[in-house]
Write a protein that holds these residues in place. Sequence first.
Motif, PDB file in Angstrom:
ATOM      1  N   THR A  34      26.551 -33.057  45.837  1.00  0.00           N
ATOM      2  CA  THR A  34      27.667 -33.791  45.386  1.00  0.00           C
ATOM      3  C   THR A  34      28.218 -32.881  44.103  1.00  0.00           C
ATOM      4  OG1 THR A  34      26.590 -35.236  44.077  1.00  0.00           O
ATOM      5  CG2 THR A  34      26.851 -35.817  45.955  1.00  0.00           C
TER       6      THR A  34
ATOM      7  N   HIS B 207      17.340 -54.908  57.841  1.00  0.00           N
ATOM      8  CA  HIS B 207      16.894 -55.329  56.499  1.00  0.00           C
ATOM      9  C   HIS B 207      15.845 -56.559  56.362  1.00  0.00           C
ATOM     10  CE1 HIS B 207      20.732 -53.690  54.516  1.00  0.00           C
ATOM     11  NE2 HIS B 207      19.783 -53.326  53.528  1.00  0.00           N
TER      12      HIS B 207
ATOM     13  N   ALA C 125      18.308 -37.720  49.497  1.00  0.00           N
ATOM     14  CA  ALA C 125      18.298 -38.697  50.317  1.00  0.00           C
ATOM     15  C   ALA C 125      17.176 -39.032  51.079  1.00  0.00           C
ATOM     16  CB  ALA C 125      19.717 -38.786  51.201  1.00  0.00           C
TER      17      ALA C 125
ATOM     18  N   GLU D 255      21.190 -51.347  61.926  1.00  0.00           N
ATOM     19  CA  GLU D 255      21.774 -52.770  61.640  1.00  0.00           C
ATOM     20  C   GLU D 255      22.563 -53.347  62.475  1.00  0.00           C
ATOM     21  OE1 GLU D 255      20.570 -54.280  58.845  1.00  0.00           O
ATOM     22  OE2 GLU D 255      20.170 -52.713  57.384  1.00  0.00           O
TER      23      GLU D 255
ATOM     24  N   GLY E 167      17.384 -44.628  52.548  1.00  0.00           N
ATOM     25  CA  GLY E 167      17.437 -43.474  53.395  1.00  0.00           C
ATOM     26  C   GLY E 167      17.387 -43.739  54.917  1.00  0.00           C
ATOM     27  N   LYS E 168      17.514 -45.055  55.358  1.00  0.00           N
ATOM     28  CA  LYS E 168      17.209 -45.256  56.835  1.00  0.00           C
ATOM     29  C   LYS E 168      18.378 -44.682  57.736  1.00  0.00           C
ATOM     30  CE  LYS E 168      17.531 -49.839  55.830  1.00  0.00           C
ATOM     31  NZ  LYS E 168      18.029 -49.657  54.321  1.00  0.00           N
TER      32      LYS E 168
ATOM     33  N   THR F 152      28.976 -33.138  53.216  1.00  0.00           N
ATOM     34  CA  THR F 152      28.322 -32.721  52.067  1.00  0.00           C
ATOM     35  C   THR F 152      26.706 -32.519  52.145  1.00  0.00           C
ATOM     36  OG1 THR F 152      28.448 -35.084  51.559  1.00  0.00           O
ATOM     37  CG2 THR F 152      29.919 -33.472  50.327  1.00  0.00           C
TER      38      THR F 152
ATOM     39  N   PRO G 116      27.593 -36.208  57.144  1.00  0.00           N
ATOM     40  CA  PRO G 116      28.849 -35.729  56.452  1.00  0.00           C
ATOM     41  C   PRO G 116      28.885 -34.457  55.961  1.00  0.00           C
ATOM     42  CG  PRO G 116      28.012 -37.548  55.452  1.00  0.00           C
ATOM     43  CD  PRO G 116      26.987 -37.508  56.645  1.00  0.00           C
TER      44      PRO G 116
ATOM     45  N   GLN H  30      25.979 -48.323  61.982  1.00  0.00           N
ATOM     46  CA  GLN H  30      25.851 -49.516  60.884  1.00  0.00           C
ATOM     47  C   GLN H  30      27.414 -49.978  61.052  1.00  0.00           C
ATOM     48  OE1 GLN H  30      23.958 -48.387  57.583  1.00  0.00           O
ATOM     49  NE2 GLN H  30      23.972 -50.395  56.472  1.00  0.00           N
TER      50      GLN H  30
ATOM     51  N   GLU I 214      14.873 -51.410  51.368  1.00  0.00           N
ATOM     52  CA  GLU I 214      16.059 -51.819  50.654  1.00  0.00           C
ATOM     53  C   GLU I 214      17.414 -50.774  51.009  1.00  0.00           C
ATOM     54  OE1 GLU I 214      14.942 -53.284  46.216  1.00  0.00           O
ATOM     55  OE2 GLU I 214      13.687 -51.781  47.214  1.00  0.00           O
ATOM     56  N   SER I 215      18.535 -51.463  50.459  1.00  0.00           N
ATOM     57  CA  SER I 215      19.710 -50.548  50.583  1.00  0.00           C
ATOM     58  C   SER I 215      19.607 -49.239  49.881  1.00  0.00           C
ATOM     59  CB  SER I 215      20.940 -51.563  50.041  1.00  0.00           C
ATOM     60  OG  SER I 215      21.988 -50.596  50.319  1.00  0.00           O
ATOM     61  N   GLY I 216      19.933 -48.213  50.379  1.00  0.00           N
ATOM     62  CA  GLY I 216      19.935 -46.935  49.921  1.00  0.00           C
ATOM     63  C   GLY I 216      18.580 -46.147  50.059  1.00  0.00           C
TER      64      GLY I 216
ATOM     65  N   VAL J 180      20.560 -42.162  56.838  1.00  0.00           N
ATOM     66  CA  VAL J 180      20.691 -40.734  56.713  1.00  0.00           C
ATOM     67  C   VAL J 180      19.588 -39.946  57.292  1.00  0.00           C
ATOM     68  CG1 VAL J 180      20.615 -38.725  55.086  1.00  0.00           C
ATOM     69  CG2 VAL J 180      21.789 -40.812  54.381  1.00  0.00           C
TER      70      VAL J 180
ATOM     71  N   LEU K  13      18.313 -41.221  42.973  1.00  0.00           N
ATOM     72  CA  LEU K  13      18.184 -40.110  43.798  1.00  0.00           C
ATOM     73  C   LEU K  13      18.516 -38.477  43.334  1.00  0.00           C
ATOM     74  CD1 LEU K  13      18.130 -41.794  47.107  1.00  0.00           C
ATOM     75  CD2 LEU K  13      16.064 -41.430  45.697  1.00  0.00           C
TER      76      LEU K  13
ATOM     77  N   VAL L 280      21.526 -35.040  45.685  1.00  0.00           N
ATOM     78  CA  VAL L 280      21.000 -36.274  45.933  1.00  0.00           C
ATOM     79  C   VAL L 280      19.894 -36.137  47.097  1.00  0.00           C
ATOM     80  CG1 VAL L 280      21.516 -38.652  46.610  1.00  0.00           C
ATOM     81  CG2 VAL L 280      23.270 -37.400  45.231  1.00  0.00           C
TER      82      VAL L 280
ATOM     83  N   PHE M  70      22.313 -34.389  49.816  1.00  0.00           N
ATOM     84  CA  PHE M  70      23.837 -34.302  49.553  1.00  0.00           C
ATOM     85  C   PHE M  70      24.243 -33.523  48.519  1.00  0.00           C
ATOM     86  CE2 PHE M  70      23.191 -38.212  51.998  1.00  0.00           C
ATOM     87  CZ  PHE M  70      24.097 -38.119  53.106  1.00  0.00           C
TER      88      PHE M  70
HETATM   89  N1  LIG Z   1      27.913 -39.195  51.638  1.00  0.00           N
HETATM   90  C1  LIG Z   1      27.068 -39.270  50.675  1.00  0.00           C
HETATM   91  N2  LIG Z   1      27.110 -38.503  49.568  1.00  0.00           N
HETATM   92  C2  LIG Z   1      26.063 -38.640  48.433  1.00  0.00           C
HETATM   93  N3  LIG Z   1      25.174 -39.481  48.641  1.00  0.00           N
HETATM   94  C3  LIG Z   1      24.989 -40.107  49.821  1.00  0.00           C
HETATM   95  C4  LIG Z   1      25.878 -40.290  50.952  1.00  0.00           C
HETATM   96  N4  LIG Z   1      25.544 -40.836  51.889  1.00  0.00           N
HETATM   97  C5  LIG Z   1      24.438 -41.496  51.458  1.00  0.00           C
HETATM   98  N5  LIG Z   1      23.941 -41.268  50.294  1.00  0.00           N
HETATM   99  C6  LIG Z   1      22.924 -41.479  49.419  1.00  0.00           C
HETATM  100  O1  LIG Z   1      21.747 -41.286  50.284  1.00  0.00           O
HETATM  101  C7  LIG Z   1      20.712 -42.431  50.060  1.00  0.00           C
HETATM  102  C8  LIG Z   1      20.428 -43.000  51.303  1.00  0.00           C
HETATM  103  O2  LIG Z   1      21.558 -43.698  52.139  1.00  0.00           O
HETATM  104  P1  LIG Z   1      21.154 -44.465  53.432  1.00  0.00           P
HETATM  105  O3  LIG Z   1      22.768 -44.591  53.587  1.00  0.00           O
HETATM  106  O4  LIG Z   1      20.572 -43.677  54.287  1.00  0.00           O
HETATM  107  O5  LIG Z   1      20.762 -45.857  53.023  1.00  0.00           O
HETATM  108  P2  LIG Z   1      20.155 -47.102  53.873  1.00  0.00           P
HETATM  109  O6  LIG Z   1      18.733 -47.106  53.479  1.00  0.00           O
HETATM  110  O7  LIG Z   1      20.788 -46.861  55.261  1.00  0.00           O
HETATM  111  O8  LIG Z   1      21.072 -48.193  53.128  1.00  0.00           O
HETATM  112  P3  LIG Z   1      21.809 -49.482  53.708  1.00  0.00           P
HETATM  113  O9  LIG Z   1      20.521 -50.247  54.131  1.00  0.00           O
HETATM  114  O10 LIG Z   1      22.609 -49.780  52.670  1.00  0.00           O
HETATM  115  O11 LIG Z   1      22.452 -49.094  54.927  1.00  0.00           O
HETATM  116  C9  LIG Z   1      21.538 -43.472  49.102  1.00  0.00           C
HETATM  117  O12 LIG Z   1      20.998 -43.101  47.774  1.00  0.00           O
HETATM  118  C10 LIG Z   1      22.948 -43.138  49.156  1.00  0.00           C
HETATM  119  O13 LIG Z   1      23.690 -43.292  48.040  1.00  0.00           O
END
Ligand SMILES: Nc1ncnc2c1ncn2[C@@H]1O[C@H](COP(=O)(O)OP(=O)(O)OP(=O)(O)O)[C@@H](O)[C@H]1O
Length: 332
Positions: free
Chosen positions: A19, A216, A26, A183, A49-50, A64, A62, A100, A45-47, A52, A282, A24, A17
């Motif tokens: 920004t 999760h 991801a 999820e 990258g699953k 960006t 999205p 999700q 864990e949350s974040g 993305v 990240l 980032v 991303f």
């Molecule tokens: N639109 C965005 N702009 C900037 N960073 C982003 C954006 N969307 C996601 N990220 C970043 O990308 C990384 C991966 O996000 P992702 O949503 O894939 O996590 P996840 O594993 O699905 O988490 P969760 O279990 O909370 O759904 C995270 O660090 C998140 O902050």
Amino acid sequence: MGKDGHLLEMRNLRTSFFTHVGEVKAVDGVSLYIDRGETLGVVGESGSGKSVTMLSAMGLLPETGRVIGGEILFSERSLARLREREMETVRGNEIGMIFQDPMTSLNPVFTIGNQITETLIKHKRVTKAEANRKAVEILASVMIPSPEKRISQYPHEFSGGMRQRVMIAMAICCDPCLLIADEPTTALDVTIQAQILELMKELSRGRETSVILITHDLGVVAGMCDRVNVMYAGQIAESGAVRDIFHRPRHPYTLGLLKSVPNPNRIQKERLAPIKGHPPDLLKPPKGCAFAARCEYAMKICLASRPPSFEIGDGHNAACFLNHPDAPRVSM
Ligand SMILES: Nc1ncnc2c1ncn2[C@@H]1O[C@H](COP(=O)(O)OP(=O)(O)OP(=O)(O)O)[C@@H](O)[C@H]1O
Ligand SMILES: [Mg+2]
């Protein structure tokens, strides 16, 4: 199928991303695959990258976000090279996705029937009457009572569990060969959760649909999946058959995840222990192993270079230097 006969394969996928505070990273070099008829779990864990990773494959990032490297192969086609029109046909028709966020796929101003029939007419070139008949049939197949009445209702008239069923119905209405479920049950209570998972299991068996299940919940993975990919900080930490990941984990992060959930099949000898610390930023990923700062086994090399994926045997891989033939033997 991919070049090795996989239905979907990602090779060294990188998504960032861009920004105002910087890039980032991801998804940072993800390689994974799914075969026909398989159910693949993606945990982390949350974040990590699953979402993305999957949105990258579907061409739904999205504004960006951008895929900056790697390959995504689906049925022998490189998805990244498809035009938006072709990608639209793949989405819905060949790959169904349960998002999700339920409101991403349901439009509050149209009836459920409208939304399903629109998809059918667009992708399957059926008449309005046929689409209506099929929509009722699909709602019935996901166990929505009185589907012929429900079809003319709006999303807000459905309970959370029923809405989730509608989302599954929409994702499978064109008979995709791959269903990506992000999820799908997190927001639901335990009983409804079990019903929805059972439903998905039946669908994948009955229709031979491959399923990528993002969750999760390691308990859900154990009950539903054939193989698992464990993600951490935009990378695959470990992958393998469910029994290998659960019984012979070879990455300390996987071990940490396993220790942090109750195991109903075993009297818990140790107390549940959440993994200490936080995932890395990240925007500035560390040079070495992304997990090193939280890892009780970390060695000097883990801080200096990123571990490659070590093959442990029969489809089991772990990106951890402890699996190097010269590494000290530790019992995990
Ligand atoms: N639109 C965005 N702009 C900037 N960073 C982003 C954006 N969307 C996601 N990220 C970043 O990308 C990384 C991966 O996000 P992702 O949503 O894939 O996590 P996840 O594993 O699905 O988490 P969760 O279990 O909370 O759904 C995270 O660090 C998140 O902050
Ligand atoms: Mg997510």
